[in-house]
Design a protein around this motif. Structure first.
Motif, mmCIF file in Angstrom:
data_model
loop_
_atom_site.group_PDB
_atom_site.id
_atom_site.type_symbol
_atom_site.label_atom_id
_atom_site.label_comp_id
_atom_site.label_asym_id
_atom_site.label_seq_id
_atom_site.Cartn_x
_atom_site.Cartn_y
_atom_site.Cartn_z
ATOM 1 N N GLN A 62 0.847 -1.211 0.000
ATOM 2 C CA GLN A 62 0.000 0.000 0.000
ATOM 3 C C GLN A 62 0.874 1.250 0.000
ATOM 4 N N ALA A 63 1.971 1.188 0.744
ATOM 5 C CA ALA A 63 2.875 2.353 0.802
ATOM 6 C C ALA A 63 3.503 2.606 -0.572
ATOM 7 N N ALA A 64 3.752 1.530 -1.315
ATOM 8 C CA ALA A 64 4.426 1.667 -2.612
ATOM 9 C C ALA A 64 3.466 1.993 -3.757
ATOM 10 N N LEU A 65 2.184 1.737 -3.554
ATOM 11 C CA LEU A 65 1.226 1.872 -4.660
ATOM 12 C C LEU A 65 1.267 3.223 -5.387
ATOM 13 N N PRO A 66 1.297 4.373 -4.650
ATOM 14 C CA PRO A 66 1.314 5.654 -5.379
ATOM 15 C C PRO A 66 2.490 5.753 -6.342
ATOM 16 N N SER A 67 3.670 5.296 -5.911
ATOM 17 C CA SER A 67 4.846 5.388 -6.772
ATOM 18 C C SER A 67 4.709 4.434 -7.973
ATOM 19 N N TRP A 68 4.234 3.238 -7.755
ATOM 20 C CA TRP A 68 4.088 2.278 -8.862
ATOM 21 C C TRP A 68 3.074 2.766 -9.900
ATOM 22 N N LEU A 69 1.935 3.268 -9.390
ATOM 23 C CA LEU A 69 0.915 3.726 -10.346
ATOM 24 C C LEU A 69 1.427 4.922 -11.146
ATOM 25 N N ALA A 70 2.140 5.822 -10.466
ATOM 26 C CA ALA A 70 2.660 7.006 -11.162
ATOM 27 C C ALA A 70 3.659 6.598 -12.241
ATOM 28 N N GLY A 71 4.375 5.477 -12.038
ATOM 29 C CA GLY A 71 5.397 5.055 -13.008
ATOM 30 C C GLY A 71 4.911 3.984 -13.970
#
Ligand SMILES: Cc1ncc(COP(=O)(O)O)c(C=O)c1O
Length: 392
Positions: free
Chosen positions: A286-295
Protein backbone atom coordinates in the motif's frame (compact mmCIF):
# COMPACT_ATOMS: atom_id res chain seq x y z
CA UNK A 1 -12.47 -37.93 5.56
CA UNK A 2 -15.16 -35.85 3.90
CA UNK A 3 -14.29 -32.66 2.03
CA UNK A 4 -16.65 -29.92 0.89
CA UNK A 5 -18.49 -30.49 -2.36
CA UNK A 6 -17.19 -27.12 -3.57
CA UNK A 7 -13.64 -28.51 -3.62
CA UNK A 8 -14.63 -31.72 -5.42
CA UNK A 9 -12.68 -30.78 -8.54
CA UNK A 10 -11.53 -33.18 -11.20
CA UNK A 11 -7.85 -32.91 -10.38
CA UNK A 12 -6.46 -35.28 -13.02
CA UNK A 13 -4.10 -34.09 -15.73
CA UNK A 14 -5.65 -33.41 -19.13
CA UNK A 15 -4.18 -34.98 -22.26
CA UNK A 16 -2.37 -31.80 -23.34
CA UNK A 17 -0.77 -31.26 -19.92
CA UNK A 18 0.37 -34.88 -19.84
CA UNK A 19 1.87 -34.53 -23.31
CA UNK A 20 3.68 -31.37 -22.23
CA UNK A 21 5.09 -33.02 -19.10
CA UNK A 22 6.26 -36.05 -21.08
CA UNK A 23 7.87 -33.91 -23.76
CA UNK A 24 9.75 -31.87 -21.17
CA UNK A 25 10.81 -35.05 -19.34
CA UNK A 26 12.33 -36.31 -22.59
CA UNK A 27 14.33 -33.07 -22.73
CA UNK A 28 12.64 -31.92 -25.95
CA UNK A 29 12.28 -28.21 -26.49
CA UNK A 30 8.86 -26.57 -26.04
CA UNK A 31 8.31 -23.08 -27.42
CA UNK A 32 5.67 -21.85 -25.00
CA UNK A 33 3.40 -19.37 -26.78
CA UNK A 34 1.06 -19.09 -23.80
CA UNK A 35 3.24 -17.19 -21.31
CA UNK A 36 1.19 -14.30 -19.95
CA UNK A 37 3.20 -13.64 -16.81
CA UNK A 38 4.81 -10.25 -17.59
CA UNK A 39 7.69 -10.88 -15.17
CA UNK A 40 8.77 -13.82 -17.36
CA UNK A 41 8.72 -12.06 -20.75
CA UNK A 42 11.99 -10.16 -20.78
CA UNK A 43 10.63 -6.68 -19.97
CA UNK A 44 12.88 -4.15 -18.26
CA UNK A 45 11.85 -3.64 -14.65
CA UNK A 46 13.65 -0.80 -12.88
CA UNK A 47 14.52 -2.72 -9.72
CA UNK A 48 15.59 0.30 -7.67
CA UNK A 49 12.55 2.40 -8.59
CA UNK A 50 10.14 -0.48 -7.92
CA UNK A 51 11.67 -1.85 -4.73
CA UNK A 52 12.69 1.31 -2.86
CA UNK A 53 9.10 2.46 -2.05
CA UNK A 54 8.56 -0.84 -0.23
CA UNK A 55 11.03 0.38 2.36
CA UNK A 56 9.06 3.54 3.18
CA UNK A 57 8.66 4.09 6.96
CA UNK A 58 4.88 3.84 6.48
CA UNK A 59 5.43 0.16 5.73
CA UNK A 60 6.25 -0.45 9.39
CA UNK A 61 3.00 0.92 10.80
CA UNK A 62 -0.23 -1.04 11.08
CA UNK A 63 -3.46 0.80 10.50
CA UNK A 64 -6.34 -1.63 10.12
CA UNK A 65 -8.31 0.35 7.56
CA UNK A 66 -10.90 -1.97 5.93
CA UNK A 67 -10.75 -0.32 2.49
CA UNK A 68 -6.99 0.31 2.68
CA UNK A 69 -4.77 3.26 3.56
CA UNK A 70 -5.93 6.65 2.36
CA UNK A 71 -2.79 7.60 0.34
CA UNK A 72 -3.03 4.31 -1.56
CA UNK A 73 -6.73 4.80 -2.32
CA UNK A 74 -6.02 8.41 -3.33
CA UNK A 75 -3.51 7.06 -5.88
CA UNK A 76 -6.20 4.83 -7.37
CA UNK A 77 -8.51 7.83 -7.43
CA UNK A 78 -5.81 9.69 -9.38
CA UNK A 79 -5.57 6.78 -11.85
CA UNK A 80 -9.27 7.20 -12.58
CA UNK A 81 -8.96 10.98 -12.78
CA UNK A 82 -6.40 10.42 -15.55
CA UNK A 83 -9.07 8.32 -17.27
CA UNK A 84 -11.63 11.12 -16.94
CA UNK A 85 -13.49 9.62 -13.95
CA UNK A 86 -14.10 11.10 -10.51
CA UNK A 87 -13.96 8.22 -8.01
CA UNK A 88 -13.32 9.58 -4.52
CA UNK A 89 -11.12 7.48 -2.22
CA UNK A 90 -14.20 6.63 -0.05
CA UNK A 91 -15.52 4.60 -2.97
CA UNK A 92 -12.35 2.56 -3.45
CA UNK A 93 -11.68 -0.73 -1.69
CA UNK A 94 -8.24 -2.32 -1.97
CA UNK A 95 -7.89 -6.09 -2.25
CA UNK A 96 -4.94 -8.41 -2.78
CA UNK A 97 -5.99 -9.43 -6.27
CA UNK A 98 -8.76 -8.99 -8.77
CA UNK A 99 -9.79 -12.55 -7.98
CA UNK A 100 -10.25 -11.53 -4.35
CA UNK A 101 -12.21 -8.47 -5.48
CA UNK A 102 -14.64 -10.75 -7.32
CA UNK A 103 -14.92 -12.93 -4.26
CA UNK A 104 -15.71 -9.94 -2.01
CA UNK A 105 -18.43 -8.85 -4.43
CA UNK A 106 -19.90 -12.33 -4.79
CA UNK A 107 -20.11 -12.52 -0.99
CA UNK A 108 -21.62 -9.04 -0.82
CA UNK A 109 -24.30 -9.83 -3.38
CA UNK A 110 -25.05 -13.55 -3.38
CA UNK A 111 -26.52 -16.17 -1.12
CA UNK A 112 -25.67 -19.80 -1.95
CA UNK A 113 -27.28 -20.68 -5.27
CA UNK A 114 -27.73 -17.09 -6.42
CA UNK A 115 -26.63 -16.49 -9.99
CA UNK A 116 -24.13 -14.27 -11.76
CA UNK A 117 -24.05 -13.86 -15.53
CA UNK A 118 -20.72 -14.07 -17.34
CA UNK A 119 -19.81 -13.87 -21.01
CA UNK A 120 -18.89 -16.87 -23.10
CA UNK A 121 -16.10 -16.99 -24.21
CA UNK A 122 -14.32 -15.68 -21.16
CA UNK A 123 -11.59 -16.31 -18.65
CA UNK A 124 -11.95 -19.67 -16.80
CA UNK A 125 -11.04 -18.14 -13.44
CA UNK A 126 -14.70 -17.34 -12.74
CA UNK A 127 -15.67 -21.00 -12.46
CA UNK A 128 -13.35 -21.43 -9.50
CA UNK A 129 -14.21 -18.22 -7.67
CA UNK A 130 -17.95 -18.74 -8.09
CA UNK A 131 -17.77 -22.30 -6.92
CA UNK A 132 -15.76 -21.36 -3.84
CA UNK A 133 -18.40 -18.74 -3.00
CA UNK A 134 -21.34 -21.09 -3.76
CA UNK A 135 -22.47 -18.88 -6.62
CA UNK A 136 -23.94 -20.35 -9.82
CA UNK A 137 -22.66 -18.96 -13.09
CA UNK A 138 -24.90 -18.57 -16.11
CA UNK A 139 -23.51 -17.60 -19.47
CA UNK A 140 -24.51 -15.04 -22.06
CA UNK A 141 -22.90 -15.37 -25.48
CA UNK A 142 -20.65 -12.95 -27.30
CA UNK A 143 -21.19 -13.15 -31.05
CA UNK A 144 -18.37 -12.80 -33.55
CA UNK A 145 -19.54 -10.98 -36.65
CA UNK A 146 -16.65 -9.22 -38.32
CA UNK A 147 -17.91 -6.71 -40.84
CA UNK A 148 -15.78 -4.93 -43.36
CA UNK A 149 -12.21 -4.36 -42.26
CA UNK A 150 -13.09 -0.87 -40.98
CA UNK A 151 -16.06 -2.14 -38.96
CA UNK A 152 -14.00 -4.94 -37.49
CA UNK A 153 -13.30 -2.90 -34.36
CA UNK A 154 -16.63 -4.10 -32.96
CA UNK A 155 -16.49 -7.63 -34.31
CA UNK A 156 -17.60 -9.13 -30.98
CA UNK A 157 -20.98 -8.11 -29.64
CA UNK A 158 -23.05 -9.02 -26.61
CA UNK A 159 -26.16 -11.04 -27.48
CA UNK A 160 -28.63 -9.03 -25.40
CA UNK A 161 -31.59 -11.29 -26.21
CA UNK A 162 -29.68 -14.24 -24.79
CA UNK A 163 -28.51 -12.14 -21.84
CA UNK A 164 -32.09 -11.15 -20.99
CA UNK A 165 -33.23 -14.76 -21.39
CA UNK A 166 -30.54 -15.92 -18.96
CA UNK A 167 -31.84 -13.68 -16.14
CA UNK A 168 -33.83 -15.53 -13.45
CA UNK A 169 -35.17 -14.47 -10.08
CA UNK A 170 -31.87 -15.63 -8.58
CA UNK A 171 -29.70 -13.45 -10.81
CA UNK A 172 -27.79 -10.84 -8.85
CA UNK A 173 -25.11 -9.47 -11.16
CA UNK A 174 -23.74 -9.25 -14.69
CA UNK A 175 -19.98 -9.47 -15.20
CA UNK A 176 -18.41 -7.68 -18.16
CA UNK A 177 -14.70 -7.91 -18.92
CA UNK A 178 -13.61 -4.70 -20.70
CA UNK A 179 -11.69 -5.66 -22.84
CA UNK A 180 -12.59 -9.30 -22.61
CA UNK A 181 -10.05 -12.09 -22.16
CA UNK A 182 -9.27 -13.82 -24.54
CA UNK A 183 -11.35 -12.14 -27.29
CA UNK A 184 -9.96 -8.65 -26.72
CA UNK A 185 -13.20 -6.74 -27.31
CA UNK A 186 -14.16 -3.61 -25.38
CA UNK A 187 -17.86 -3.05 -24.65
CA UNK A 188 -19.04 -0.39 -27.11
CA UNK A 189 -20.76 2.78 -25.87
CA UNK A 190 -24.12 1.44 -27.05
CA UNK A 191 -23.56 -1.84 -25.22
CA UNK A 192 -22.55 0.03 -22.13
CA UNK A 193 -25.78 2.07 -22.17
CA UNK A 194 -27.84 -1.05 -22.70
CA UNK A 195 -26.06 -2.90 -19.88
CA UNK A 196 -26.61 0.01 -17.50
CA UNK A 197 -30.29 0.28 -18.39
CA UNK A 198 -30.86 -3.46 -18.18
CA UNK A 199 -29.17 -3.77 -14.79
CA UNK A 200 -31.03 -0.76 -13.39
CA UNK A 201 -34.36 -2.07 -14.68
CA UNK A 202 -33.81 -5.62 -13.36
CA UNK A 203 -32.18 -4.66 -10.06
CA UNK A 204 -28.88 -6.28 -11.03
CA UNK A 205 -25.38 -5.12 -10.21
CA UNK A 206 -22.85 -4.49 -12.96
CA UNK A 207 -19.34 -5.84 -12.27
CA UNK A 208 -16.79 -4.61 -14.81
CA UNK A 209 -13.30 -6.10 -14.96
CA UNK A 210 -10.96 -3.54 -16.52
CA UNK A 211 -7.60 -5.16 -15.83
CA UNK A 212 -6.62 -4.79 -19.52
CA UNK A 213 -8.22 -1.36 -20.05
CA UNK A 214 -4.91 0.39 -20.78
CA UNK A 215 -3.80 -2.10 -23.43
CA UNK A 216 -5.64 -0.98 -26.57
CA UNK A 217 -4.10 -2.34 -29.75
CA UNK A 218 -4.59 0.90 -31.64
CA UNK A 219 -2.14 3.52 -30.30
CA UNK A 220 -4.60 6.41 -30.61
CA UNK A 221 -7.58 4.69 -28.99
CA UNK A 222 -8.18 5.59 -25.36
CA UNK A 223 -10.99 3.28 -24.23
CA UNK A 224 -13.49 4.67 -21.76
CA UNK A 225 -13.59 3.22 -18.26
CA UNK A 226 -16.96 2.24 -16.80
CA UNK A 227 -15.93 4.42 -13.85
CA UNK A 228 -16.60 7.45 -16.09
CA UNK A 229 -20.02 9.04 -15.84
CA UNK A 230 -22.93 8.18 -13.64
CA UNK A 231 -25.10 5.53 -15.24
CA UNK A 232 -28.23 4.28 -13.52
CA UNK A 233 -26.85 0.90 -12.35
CA UNK A 234 -24.91 0.09 -9.21
CA UNK A 235 -21.52 -0.62 -10.76
CA UNK A 236 -18.26 -2.00 -9.41
CA UNK A 237 -15.16 -1.53 -11.55
CA UNK A 238 -12.27 -3.92 -10.87
CA UNK A 239 -8.62 -3.54 -11.75
CA UNK A 240 -5.20 -4.03 -10.26
CA UNK A 241 -1.45 -4.04 -10.43
CA UNK A 242 -1.06 -7.43 -12.08
CA UNK A 243 -1.94 -5.89 -15.45
CA UNK A 244 -1.99 -2.09 -14.94
CA UNK A 245 1.63 -2.07 -13.69
CA UNK A 246 2.63 -5.57 -14.86
CA UNK A 247 3.34 -6.41 -11.21
CA UNK A 248 1.31 -9.58 -10.44
CA UNK A 249 3.75 -10.53 -7.69
CA UNK A 250 2.88 -7.43 -5.64
CA UNK A 251 -0.69 -8.62 -5.09
CA UNK A 252 -2.74 -5.45 -5.05
CA UNK A 253 -6.01 -4.69 -6.79
CA UNK A 254 -9.09 -2.61 -6.16
CA UNK A 255 -12.83 -2.18 -6.48
CA UNK A 256 -14.09 1.27 -7.54
CA UNK A 257 -17.80 1.74 -6.87
CA UNK A 258 -20.37 4.11 -8.32
CA UNK A 259 -24.14 4.17 -8.65
CA UNK A 260 -27.37 5.54 -7.23
CA UNK A 261 -26.76 7.14 -3.83
CA UNK A 262 -28.81 4.89 -1.53
CA UNK A 263 -27.72 1.60 -3.08
CA UNK A 264 -24.12 2.78 -3.16
CA UNK A 265 -24.15 3.77 0.52
CA UNK A 266 -25.64 0.43 1.61
CA UNK A 267 -23.26 -1.54 -0.61
CA UNK A 268 -20.18 0.27 0.70
CA UNK A 269 -21.23 -0.18 4.34
CA UNK A 270 -21.55 -3.94 3.84
CA UNK A 271 -18.43 -4.21 1.70
CA UNK A 272 -16.52 -2.49 4.47
CA UNK A 273 -17.42 -5.32 6.85
CA UNK A 274 -16.35 -7.94 4.29
CA UNK A 275 -13.00 -6.14 3.88
CA UNK A 276 -12.64 -5.58 7.63
CA UNK A 277 -13.05 -9.32 8.22
CA UNK A 278 -9.89 -10.06 6.23
CA UNK A 279 -7.81 -6.84 6.18
CA UNK A 280 -5.84 -8.66 3.53
CA UNK A 281 -3.65 -6.02 1.90
CA UNK A 282 -0.22 -5.59 3.48
CA UNK A 283 1.24 -2.21 4.43
CA UNK A 284 4.42 -2.21 2.24
CA UNK A 285 2.51 -2.66 -1.02
CA UNK A 286 0.00 0.00 0.00
CA UNK A 287 2.87 2.35 0.80
CA UNK A 288 4.43 1.67 -2.61
CA UNK A 289 1.23 1.87 -4.66
CA UNK A 290 1.31 5.65 -5.38
CA UNK A 291 4.85 5.39 -6.77
CA UNK A 292 4.09 2.28 -8.86
CA UNK A 293 0.92 3.73 -10.35
CA UNK A 294 2.66 7.01 -11.16
CA UNK A 295 5.40 5.05 -13.01
CA UNK A 296 3.09 2.63 -14.83
CA UNK A 297 3.90 4.06 -18.27
CA UNK A 298 7.34 2.45 -18.24
CA UNK A 299 5.93 -1.06 -18.33
CA UNK A 300 2.76 -0.21 -20.24
CA UNK A 301 4.81 1.28 -23.09
CA UNK A 302 7.01 -1.81 -23.34
CA UNK A 303 4.00 -4.11 -23.28
CA UNK A 304 2.02 -2.16 -25.84
CA UNK A 305 5.02 -2.14 -28.18
CA UNK A 306 5.55 -5.88 -27.67
CA UNK A 307 1.91 -6.73 -28.29
CA UNK A 308 1.75 -4.67 -31.49
CA UNK A 309 5.03 -6.06 -32.79
CA UNK A 310 3.95 -9.65 -32.04
CA UNK A 311 0.58 -9.09 -33.64
CA UNK A 312 2.25 -7.88 -36.84
CA UNK A 313 4.53 -10.93 -36.79
CA UNK A 314 1.57 -13.23 -36.24
CA UNK A 315 -0.41 -11.71 -39.09
CA UNK A 316 2.56 -12.02 -41.44
CA UNK A 317 2.93 -15.69 -40.52
CA UNK A 318 -0.78 -16.44 -41.06
CA UNK A 319 -0.79 -15.09 -44.63
CA UNK A 320 -1.65 -17.85 -47.07
CA UNK A 321 -2.09 -20.54 -44.36
CA UNK A 322 -5.07 -22.57 -43.12
CA UNK A 323 -5.39 -20.29 -40.10
CA UNK A 324 -6.50 -16.73 -39.50
CA UNK A 325 -6.74 -14.38 -36.56
CA UNK A 326 -9.94 -13.01 -35.05
CA UNK A 327 -10.24 -9.23 -34.78
CA UNK A 328 -9.16 -7.79 -31.45
CA UNK A 329 -9.13 -4.35 -29.86
CA UNK A 330 -7.12 -4.81 -26.69
CA UNK A 331 -5.49 -7.12 -24.17
CA UNK A 332 -2.62 -9.56 -24.31
CA UNK A 333 -4.05 -12.52 -26.23
CA UNK A 334 -4.91 -13.46 -29.78
CA UNK A 335 -7.49 -16.01 -30.89
CA UNK A 336 -6.72 -17.98 -34.04
CA UNK A 337 -9.14 -19.90 -36.21
CA UNK A 338 -7.29 -23.13 -36.98
CA UNK A 339 -8.05 -26.58 -38.40
CA UNK A 340 -9.95 -28.57 -35.76
CA UNK A 341 -7.79 -31.61 -36.21
CA UNK A 342 -4.44 -32.43 -37.73
CA UNK A 343 -4.01 -36.13 -38.62
CA UNK A 344 -6.85 -37.07 -36.24
CA UNK A 345 -5.42 -35.07 -33.30
CA UNK A 346 -6.78 -31.84 -31.78
CA UNK A 347 -4.87 -28.85 -33.11
CA UNK A 348 -3.09 -27.95 -29.84
CA UNK A 349 -1.87 -31.55 -29.43
CA UNK A 350 -0.53 -31.59 -32.97
CA UNK A 351 1.20 -28.22 -32.40
CA UNK A 352 2.82 -29.54 -29.23
CA UNK A 353 4.08 -32.63 -31.06
CA UNK A 354 5.93 -30.19 -33.29
CA UNK A 355 7.23 -28.26 -30.25
CA UNK A 356 4.86 -25.27 -29.92
CA UNK A 357 2.49 -24.84 -27.00
CA UNK A 358 -0.80 -22.97 -27.60
CA UNK A 359 -4.03 -23.11 -25.60
CA UNK A 360 -7.07 -24.89 -27.01
CA UNK A 361 -9.93 -22.37 -27.41
CA UNK A 362 -12.25 -24.71 -25.46
CA UNK A 363 -10.34 -23.66 -22.35
CA UNK A 364 -12.12 -20.29 -22.69
CA UNK A 365 -15.46 -21.58 -23.92
CA UNK A 366 -14.61 -21.00 -27.59
CA UNK A 367 -15.84 -23.55 -30.14
CA UNK A 368 -13.48 -26.26 -31.46
CA UNK A 369 -11.04 -25.06 -34.09
CA UNK A 370 -9.75 -22.10 -32.11
CA UNK A 371 -6.33 -21.66 -30.51
CA UNK A 372 -5.29 -18.94 -28.08
CA UNK A 373 -1.82 -17.54 -27.75
CA UNK A 374 -0.17 -14.85 -25.68
CA UNK A 375 1.01 -11.66 -27.36
CA UNK A 376 3.44 -11.04 -24.49
CA UNK A 377 5.70 -13.81 -25.77
CA UNK A 378 9.36 -12.95 -26.30
CA UNK A 379 9.41 -12.16 -30.06
CA UNK A 380 12.23 -14.60 -30.87
CA UNK A 381 10.30 -17.41 -29.15
CA UNK A 382 7.09 -16.45 -30.89
CA UNK A 383 8.78 -16.32 -34.27
CA UNK A 384 10.27 -19.80 -33.89
CA UNK A 385 7.08 -21.20 -32.35
CA UNK A 386 4.84 -19.82 -35.09
CA UNK A 387 6.96 -21.56 -37.71
CA UNK A 388 6.17 -24.88 -36.01
CA UNK A 389 2.37 -24.49 -36.05
CA UNK A 390 0.68 -27.05 -38.34
CA UNK A 391 -1.16 -24.52 -40.51
CA UNK A 392 0.64 -24.74 -43.88
C1 LIG B 1 -9.78 -10.72 -17.16
C2 LIG B 1 -8.98 -11.05 -15.94
N1 LIG B 1 -9.44 -10.69 -14.74
C3 LIG B 1 -8.73 -10.95 -13.62
C4 LIG B 1 -7.52 -11.60 -13.66
C5 LIG B 1 -6.79 -11.88 -12.38
O1 LIG B 1 -6.08 -10.80 -11.97
P1 LIG B 1 -5.34 -10.80 -10.54
O2 LIG B 1 -3.96 -11.30 -10.78
O3 LIG B 1 -5.38 -9.40 -10.10
O4 LIG B 1 -6.16 -11.69 -9.64
C6 LIG B 1 -7.01 -11.99 -14.90
C7 LIG B 1 -5.71 -12.68 -15.00
O5 LIG B 1 -5.21 -12.99 -16.05
C8 LIG B 1 -7.76 -11.73 -16.06
O6 LIG B 1 -7.33 -12.11 -17.27
Amino acid sequence: MRFSARTGWELGENALTAKLRERRARGEEVLDLTVSNPTACGFLYDAAALLSPLAAPAALGYEPEPFGLEPARAAVSQYYREHGAEVPAERICLTTSTSEAYSYLFRLLCDPGDEVLIARPSYPLFDFIARLDSVSLREYPLRYEPGSSTASTHAWTIDFDALRAAITERTQAVVVVHPNNPTGNYASDAERDELEALCAEQGLVLIVDEVFLDYAIHPYVKPRSFAVGNGPALCFVLSGLSKVCALPQMKLSWIAARGPEDALRDALARLEVVADTFLSVNAPTQAALPSWLAGRDRLQTQINERVRRNLAMLDARLQGTHADRLALEGGWTAVLRVPREIDGQPFADAALDRGALVQPGEFYGLPPGRAVLSLLSVPEVLERGLKLLPID
